[in-house]
Design a protein around this motif. Structure first.
Motif, PDB file in Angstrom:
ATOM      1  N   ASP A   1       7.638 -31.322  -5.813  1.00  0.00           N
ATOM      2  CA  ASP A   1       7.439 -31.593  -7.027  1.00  0.00           C
ATOM      3  C   ASP A   1       7.294 -30.225  -8.096  1.00  0.00           C
ATOM      4  O   ASP A   1       6.476 -29.693  -7.629  1.00  0.00           O
ATOM      5  N   GLN A   2       8.065 -30.227  -9.069  1.00  0.00           N
ATOM      6  CA  GLN A   2       7.906 -29.176  -9.724  1.00  0.00           C
ATOM      7  C   GLN A   2       6.808 -29.002 -10.605  1.00  0.00           C
ATOM      8  O   GLN A   2       6.279 -27.587 -10.534  1.00  0.00           O
ATOM      9  N   ALA A   3       5.923 -29.893 -10.799  1.00  0.00           N
ATOM     10  CA  ALA A   3       4.770 -29.633 -11.425  1.00  0.00           C
ATOM     11  C   ALA A   3       3.574 -28.876 -10.404  1.00  0.00           C
ATOM     12  O   ALA A   3       2.679 -28.288 -10.884  1.00  0.00           O
ATOM     13  N   CYS A   4       4.020 -29.222  -9.086  1.00  0.00           N
ATOM     14  CA  CYS A   4       3.024 -28.570  -8.112  1.00  0.00           C
ATOM     15  C   CYS A   4       3.386 -26.868  -7.571  1.00  0.00           C
ATOM     16  O   CYS A   4       2.770 -26.614  -6.808  1.00  0.00           O
TER      17      CYS A   4
ATOM     18  N   ILE B   1      16.080 -22.583  -6.570  1.00  0.00           N
ATOM     19  CA  ILE B   1      16.116 -23.439  -7.611  1.00  0.00           C
ATOM     20  C   ILE B   1      14.575 -23.618  -7.961  1.00  0.00           C
ATOM     21  O   ILE B   1      14.151 -23.692  -9.053  1.00  0.00           O
ATOM     22  N   GLU B   2      13.739 -24.047  -6.670  1.00  0.00           N
ATOM     23  CA  GLU B   2      12.295 -24.188  -7.041  1.00  0.00           C
ATOM     24  C   GLU B   2      11.774 -23.035  -7.648  1.00  0.00           C
ATOM     25  O   GLU B   2      10.738 -23.115  -8.539  1.00  0.00           O
TER      26      GLU B   2
ATOM     27  N   ALA C   1       9.550 -22.162 -11.129  1.00  0.00           N
ATOM     28  CA  ALA C   1       8.162 -22.067 -11.125  1.00  0.00           C
ATOM     29  C   ALA C   1       8.087 -20.321 -11.974  1.00  0.00           C
ATOM     30  O   ALA C   1       6.799 -20.149 -12.145  1.00  0.00           O
ATOM     31  N   ALA C   2       9.166 -19.760 -12.263  1.00  0.00           N
ATOM     32  CA  ALA C   2       9.146 -18.453 -12.744  1.00  0.00           C
ATOM     33  C   ALA C   2       8.685 -18.535 -13.941  1.00  0.00           C
ATOM     34  O   ALA C   2       8.367 -19.439 -14.706  1.00  0.00           O
ATOM     35  N   PRO C   3       7.836 -17.305 -14.285  1.00  0.00           N
ATOM     36  CA  PRO C   3       7.067 -17.376 -15.909  1.00  0.00           C
ATOM     37  C   PRO C   3       8.257 -17.546 -16.854  1.00  0.00           C
ATOM     38  O   PRO C   3       9.359 -17.322 -16.804  1.00  0.00           O
TER      39      PRO C   3
END
Length: 168
Positions: free
Chosen positions: A2-5, A81-82, A86-88
């Protein structure tokens, strides 16, 4: 995942795992993406000696970071990709800006090749412009990926906290 996590330095995005996958743990970016540009640059530089390379240059298409990895054989493409997601934000934005300029520069050269009556007549100039214009843009993208050119705006506390967490 999950991108949000996803947060750099946590879960599947630990510094150790990213480093092992050739992904910069500070920026969340992988230099493998630059291969997309290095290949077309090599072809553009070969034009004076091999004008038939123009066909391959014309087949090149811009690809976003995520699209590059989705289509690649990179062993850890899903991790890449993940980590990108999550990169700044300022790092992602800076890379996207440089990539947009890179895409424009290469597409401009493609347009000139398409409209040329004889590629051999413009090959030397296009190759020279590639060295002068495109190579420095790839170097800028590389600096962003390696964290050597942290863009303005990293004072954004959420992004800075993520970077700081990696070195805590």
């Amino acid at each position: 995942m999950d991108q949000a996590c996803s947060t750099l330095g946590e879960g599947m995005l630990t510094a150790e795992r990213l480093t092992a996958a050739n992904i910069n743990p500070r920026t969340g970016l992988a230099t493998d993406y630059l291969n997309h540009f290095n290949e077309v640059v090599m072809l553009l530089e070969m034009l004076p000696d091999m004008p038939e390379c123009a066909e391959d240059v014309l087949e090149w298409q811009p690809l976003s970071y995520e699209a590059h990895f989705e289509a690649s054989n990179f062993a850890e493409k899903h991790l890449a990709i993940e980590a990108f997601r999550a990169a700044p934000v300022p790092v992602r934005r800076a890379l996207r800006d440089v990539v947009a300029t890179l895409d424009t520069a290469v597409c401009e050269k493609q347009g000139r090749l398409r409209s040329a009556e004889d590629v051999r007549l413009i090959a030397e100039q296009v190759a020279h412009e590639t060295v002068e214009e495109v190579r420095p843009l790839i170097a800028s993208a590389s600096a962003i990926i390696h964290g050597e050119a942290i863009p303005d705006g990293t004072e954004d506390t959420e992004a800075q906290d993520a970077i700081d967490a990696l070195f805590a």
